[in-house]
Enzyme design. Structure first.
Site, PDB file in Angstrom:
ATOM      1  N   GLY A 166      44.514  56.970 122.237  1.00 29.78           N
ATOM      2  CA  GLY A 166      45.533  57.351 121.262  1.00 29.78           C
ATOM      3  C   GLY A 166      46.862  56.731 121.632  1.00 29.78           C
ATOM      4  O   GLY A 166      46.938  55.575 122.030  1.00 29.78           O
ATOM      5  N   LYS A 195      50.561  62.378 129.538  1.00 30.31           N
ATOM      6  CA  LYS A 195      51.729  61.927 130.302  1.00 30.31           C
ATOM      7  C   LYS A 195      52.988  62.722 129.978  1.00 30.31           C
ATOM      8  O   LYS A 195      53.640  63.258 130.865  1.00 30.31           O
ATOM      9  CB  LYS A 195      51.975  60.437 130.037  1.00 30.31           C
ATOM     10  CG  LYS A 195      50.886  59.543 130.608  1.00 30.31           C
ATOM     11  CD  LYS A 195      51.185  58.076 130.283  1.00 30.31           C
ATOM     12  CE  LYS A 195      49.974  57.191 130.476  1.00 30.31           C
ATOM     13  NZ  LYS A 195      48.888  57.441 129.531  1.00 30.31           N
ATOM     14  N   THR A 199      44.926  65.081 124.899  1.00 29.14           N
ATOM     15  CA  THR A 199      44.255  65.159 123.605  1.00 29.14           C
ATOM     16  C   THR A 199      43.276  64.012 123.451  1.00 29.14           C
ATOM     17  O   THR A 199      43.463  62.946 124.023  1.00 29.14           O
ATOM     18  CB  THR A 199      45.269  65.104 122.438  1.00 29.14           C
ATOM     19  OG1 THR A 199      46.032  63.898 122.531  1.00 29.14           O
ATOM     20  CG2 THR A 199      46.192  66.306 122.427  1.00 29.14           C
ATOM     21  N   ASN A 258      41.470  61.518 120.703  1.00 32.50           N
ATOM     22  CA  ASN A 258      41.726  60.968 119.371  1.00 32.50           C
ATOM     23  C   ASN A 258      40.456  60.396 118.767  1.00 32.50           C
ATOM     24  O   ASN A 258      39.652  59.777 119.458  1.00 32.50           O
ATOM     25  CB  ASN A 258      42.762  59.843 119.458  1.00 32.50           C
ATOM     26  CG  ASN A 258      44.118  60.369 119.827  1.00 32.50           C
ATOM     27  OD1 ASN A 258      44.323  60.839 120.932  1.00 32.50           O
ATOM     28  ND2 ASN A 258      45.045  60.305 118.901  1.00 32.50           N
ATOM     29  N   GLU A 275      44.199  64.852 116.546  1.00 31.53           N
ATOM     30  CA  GLU A 275      44.262  64.910 118.003  1.00 31.53           C
ATOM     31  C   GLU A 275      43.747  66.266 118.467  1.00 31.53           C
ATOM     32  O   GLU A 275      44.300  67.299 118.119  1.00 31.53           O
ATOM     33  CB  GLU A 275      45.695  64.692 118.474  1.00 31.53           C
ATOM     34  CG  GLU A 275      46.211  63.312 118.091  1.00 31.53           C
ATOM     35  CD  GLU A 275      47.636  63.083 118.555  1.00 31.53           C
ATOM     36  OE1 GLU A 275      47.921  63.341 119.743  1.00 31.53           O
ATOM     37  OE2 GLU A 275      48.455  62.667 117.726  1.00 31.53           O
ATOM     38  N   HIS A 329      39.914  73.203 128.184  1.00 27.95           N
ATOM     39  CA  HIS A 329      39.061  73.114 129.374  1.00 27.95           C
ATOM     40  C   HIS A 329      39.629  72.008 130.239  1.00 27.95           C
ATOM     41  O   HIS A 329      40.135  71.012 129.719  1.00 27.95           O
ATOM     42  CB  HIS A 329      37.622  72.775 128.961  1.00 27.95           C
ATOM     43  CG  HIS A 329      36.706  72.554 130.126  1.00 27.95           C
ATOM     44  ND1 HIS A 329      36.240  73.591 130.894  1.00 27.95           N
ATOM     45  CD2 HIS A 329      36.192  71.415 130.664  1.00 27.95           C
ATOM     46  CE1 HIS A 329      35.476  73.081 131.865  1.00 27.95           C
ATOM     47  NE2 HIS A 329      35.431  71.780 131.745  1.00 27.95           N
ATOM     48  N   TYR A 389      36.989  58.686 127.111  1.00 28.02           N
ATOM     49  CA  TYR A 389      37.004  57.621 126.104  1.00 28.02           C
ATOM     50  C   TYR A 389      35.593  57.070 125.938  1.00 28.02           C
ATOM     51  O   TYR A 389      34.865  56.910 126.904  1.00 28.02           O
ATOM     52  CB  TYR A 389      37.935  56.476 126.541  1.00 28.02           C
ATOM     53  CG  TYR A 389      39.374  56.895 126.670  1.00 28.02           C
ATOM     54  CD1 TYR A 389      40.089  57.369 125.572  1.00 28.02           C
ATOM     55  CD2 TYR A 389      40.035  56.818 127.889  1.00 28.02           C
ATOM     56  CE1 TYR A 389      41.414  57.768 125.694  1.00 28.02           C
ATOM     57  CE2 TYR A 389      41.360  57.208 128.025  1.00 28.02           C
ATOM     58  CZ  TYR A 389      42.040  57.683 126.912  1.00 28.02           C
ATOM     59  OH  TYR A 389      43.342  58.071 127.033  1.00 28.02           O
ATOM     60  N   ARG A 400      49.127  76.705 111.673  1.00 29.16           N
ATOM     61  CA  ARG A 400      50.470  76.513 111.097  1.00 29.16           C
ATOM     62  C   ARG A 400      50.621  75.085 110.590  1.00 29.16           C
ATOM     63  O   ARG A 400      49.874  74.195 110.988  1.00 29.16           O
ATOM     64  CB  ARG A 400      51.553  76.802 112.144  1.00 29.16           C
ATOM     65  CG  ARG A 400      51.509  75.861 113.343  1.00 29.16           C
ATOM     66  CD  ARG A 400      52.681  76.067 114.289  1.00 29.16           C
ATOM     67  NE  ARG A 400      52.558  75.240 115.471  1.00 29.16           N
ATOM     68  CZ  ARG A 400      52.958  73.977 115.553  1.00 29.16           C
ATOM     69  NH1 ARG A 400      53.488  73.363 114.511  1.00 29.16           N
ATOM     70  NH2 ARG A 400      52.817  73.298 116.683  1.00 29.16           N
ATOM     71  N   PHE A 423      60.352  69.045 116.177  1.00 24.99           N
ATOM     72  CA  PHE A 423      61.003  69.905 117.165  1.00 24.99           C
ATOM     73  C   PHE A 423      62.243  69.211 117.693  1.00 24.99           C
ATOM     74  O   PHE A 423      62.314  67.989 117.715  1.00 24.99           O
ATOM     75  CB  PHE A 423      60.025  70.219 118.312  1.00 24.99           C
ATOM     76  CG  PHE A 423      58.864  71.057 117.854  1.00 24.99           C
ATOM     77  CD1 PHE A 423      58.943  72.436 117.844  1.00 24.99           C
ATOM     78  CD2 PHE A 423      57.707  70.453 117.390  1.00 24.99           C
ATOM     79  CE1 PHE A 423      57.883  73.209 117.383  1.00 24.99           C
ATOM     80  CE2 PHE A 423      56.635  71.222 116.923  1.00 24.99           C
ATOM     81  CZ  PHE A 423      56.733  72.608 116.927  1.00 24.99           C
TER      82      PHE A 423
END
Length: 153
Positions: free
Chosen positions: A15, A21, A27, A29, A79, A84, A91, A104, A109
């Site tokens: 992704g 990082k 996540t 992708n 994503e 876990h 990948y 939501r 942000f």
């Protein structure tokens, strides 16, 4: 949303390289083809559900679908944050997910800290909602034990 629960699977691709990082929240992708096949009534936002990597165990997950306003993406993405701790990234593996419910809408942000706080709140909400019997039963769906790549169920 009439398309929920929504089942899909696809290969995990690299992704934007910022989940782990910048956010400390890794996540996975999907390829654009998986994103492009989403039903029209699945709007952008944060979802919760179940996820399975390869033939592994099924874990709770949260998924962001959309443009990630904080990062001003120009391409829609899906994503998935699997709740876990994996020892290494996956990948090239097949990720199977079922979107169970909606948390939501996506929003921007003012800071990275606010984004991280919102994601952690989404994770806690997902953990609670997935304990509901009607959601928990999807963890054992035979979708997770069949490994054919397909859209839908």
């Amino acid at each position: 949303m009439k398309s929920l629960p929504y089942f899909c699977r696809g290969e995990v691709v690299r992704g934007f390289g910022r989940g782990s990082k910048e956010l400390g929240i890794p996540t996975a992708n999907f390829r654009d083809s998986v994103v492009d096949n989403l039903p029209a009534d699945i709007s952008t936002g944060i979802y919760y559900g179940w996820a399975c990597v390869g033939n592994g165990d099924v874990y709770k997950m949260v998924m962001s679908i959309g443009w990630n306003p904080y990062y001003k993406n120009t391409k829609k993405s899906m994503e998935t944050h699997v709740i876990h701790k994996f020892k290494e990234d996956f990948y090239g593996e097949v990720l199977s997910v079922v979107l169970v419910g909606y948390i939501r809408p996506e929003r921007s942000f003012n800071s990275l800290e606010a984004l991280i706080a919102a994601i952690n709140s989404d994770i806690e909400e997902a953990k609670m909602k997935l304990e509901l019997p009607e959601h928990h039963k999807l963890k054992d769906d035979n979708f997770f034990t069949s490994t054919t790549i397909m859209n839908g169920h």
